[in-house]
Design an enzyme around this catalytic site. Structure first.
Site, short mmCIF file in Angstrom:
data_model
loop_
_atom_site.label_atom_id
_atom_site.label_comp_id
_atom_site.label_asym_id
_atom_site.label_seq_id
_atom_site.Cartn_x
_atom_site.Cartn_y
_atom_site.Cartn_z
N ASP A 1 0.89 -1.24 0.11
CA ASP A 1 -0.04 0.07 -0.11
C ASP A 1 0.80 1.20 0.05
O ASP A 1 1.80 1.34 0.80
CB ASP A 1 -1.03 -0.07 1.08
CG ASP A 1 -1.90 -1.20 1.28
OD1 ASP A 1 -2.18 -1.69 0.18
OD2 ASP A 1 -2.31 -1.65 2.34
N ARG B 1 -11.89 -0.26 -7.33
CA ARG B 1 -11.66 0.29 -5.90
C ARG B 1 -11.23 1.83 -6.06
O ARG B 1 -9.85 2.03 -5.72
CB ARG B 1 -10.41 -0.37 -5.18
CG ARG B 1 -10.73 -2.20 -4.95
CD ARG B 1 -9.60 -2.69 -3.93
NE ARG B 1 -9.93 -4.05 -3.85
CZ ARG B 1 -9.13 -4.95 -3.03
NH1 ARG B 1 -8.34 -4.44 -2.19
NH2 ARG B 1 -9.56 -6.37 -2.87
#
Length: 367
Positions: free
Chosen positions: A161, A243
């Site tokens: 991430d 997303r």
């Protein structure tokens, strides 16, 4: 009005300077002056001020960032860390201290509060190195680029991430940043902006998220429903597969964002999530809003959006697109004040204001 306040603050700080951890006085660059302009849900729950009121230090390595955190009197002593240059695995080591809990190979904001990280000067790039927040509160991240963070391959950082938040995180403002990857999960990348395990009161504003399989999620699974109160405004999502974001439970507000080339799906509201989607511009994209890849329904309230060359798939058992004519199926109250730009002006406004090294410009409401 926000820009006027920021400019006045900048002038005042430039005249006075701030004391550094070594006692010297640093002039404050323009990039750190907009920390008073927090917007969205990050203004709630007591607000988000980051390191305002504390010392200001300069860092050109990840180790120096960790050392600044560890050199505070306590884990909650306010601090602003001005970052310039490239931060990578080679210059990011673990530093120990009673006011920090750091690790090598990641910028670790763990069990701390009242911190601002802001790019200055020629800019700050976190190269293949993620920023991880855990058990953290009152954090500002501004005017930086985070790119090519991997969860597989080499080197790895932060679970893949770019910015990841987990476990009891509160009041985070991420503003004027670039979050970038060079592909999807098969290439070793995960999300650009992920929140899970009880993360609340977060704003992502004036930022660019691009070239990733996954823009970001709120909730790691259908049982992780404790994340909520997220605002996304004046951001550009570009060349993202899905997303943008994925919402599991909780409430989110998306307004004045430019979504360009969402390749598979966009705002995926599921598992009881509620998304307020106002005055956004969706362009050259597919299935930009709905409940996807599950039969656990989510909800949305829509208004003022523009759908420019958007295609919609056929509904199925785990595919519930909101279009081709999106209608609201819930009502969501927003507790903070905000001004909506016309959707037709959003691409030009976002193009000139969003991202790092744009002078922290904000919308003036004009195309």
């Amino acid at each position: 009005m926000r820009r006027t306040v920021a400019l006045r603050l900048c002038a005042a700080l430039a005249m006075t300077g701030l004391a550094t951890a070594t006692g010297a006085v640093l002039p404050i660059p323009e990039a750190s002056a907009a920390t008073g302009g927090v917007t969205g849900y990050a203004t709630q729950n007591g607000g988000t001020t980051g390191g305002a009121g504390g010392q200001t230090v300069k860092a050109t390595t990840g180790t120096a960032i960790h050392a600044a955190l560890c050199g505070r009197a306590s884990a909650s002593t306010p601090i602003t860390i001005q970052v310039e240059g490239t931060i990578n695995h080679g210059n990011t080591t673990k530093v120990s201290g009673s006011s920090c809990n750091t690790a090598a190979g990641v910028i670790e904001l763990k069990a701390i509060s009242n911190v601002t990280i802001v790019g200055v000067g020629a800019g700050a790039v976190f190269d293949q190195l993620g920023i991880h927040l855990r058990d953290a509160r009152n954090i500002v991240i501004q005017n930086v680029t985070v790119r090519n963070v991997k969860k597989s391959g080499s080197p790895t950082s932060n679970g893949g991430d770019a910015i990841g938040m987990e476990r009891n995180v509160r009041n985070v403002w991420v503003d004027h940043v670039n979050l970038e990857a060079s592909g999807g999960e098969s290439a070793g990348y995960d999300g650009l902006f992920d929140m899970k395990d009880n993360t609340q009161y977060v704003t992502l504003s004036y930022s660019v998220l691009r070239n990733s399989g996954r823009g970001g999620l709120v909730g790691s699974s259908e049982s992780d429903l404790s994340n909520s109160y997220i605002t996304y405004h004046h951001n550009r999502y570009e060349n993202i597969d899905s997303r943008a974001p994925l919402l599991r439970g909780g409430t989110a507000h998306m307004y004045n964002n430019h979504y360009l080339r969402l390749n598979e799906s966009g705002i995926n509201s599921r598992a009881g999530a509620r998304a307020k989607v106002d005055n956004n511009y969706f362009e050259d994209s597919k299935d930009v809003l709905g409940t996807f890849y599950t039969d656990a329904a989510g909800y949305w309230q829509v208004g003022g959006n523009t759908f420019d060359n958007v295609t919609w798939s056929t509904p199925g058992s785990e595919n519930h697109p909101a279009g081709p004519n999106p209608q609201s199926n819930t009502t969501i109250g927003i507790p903070y004040s905000h001004t909506l730009d016309a959707a037709g002006c959003v691409p030009s406004i976002v193009n000139r204001t969003a991202g790092a090294n744009k002078g922290l410009q904000v919308s003036d409401g004009k195309c």
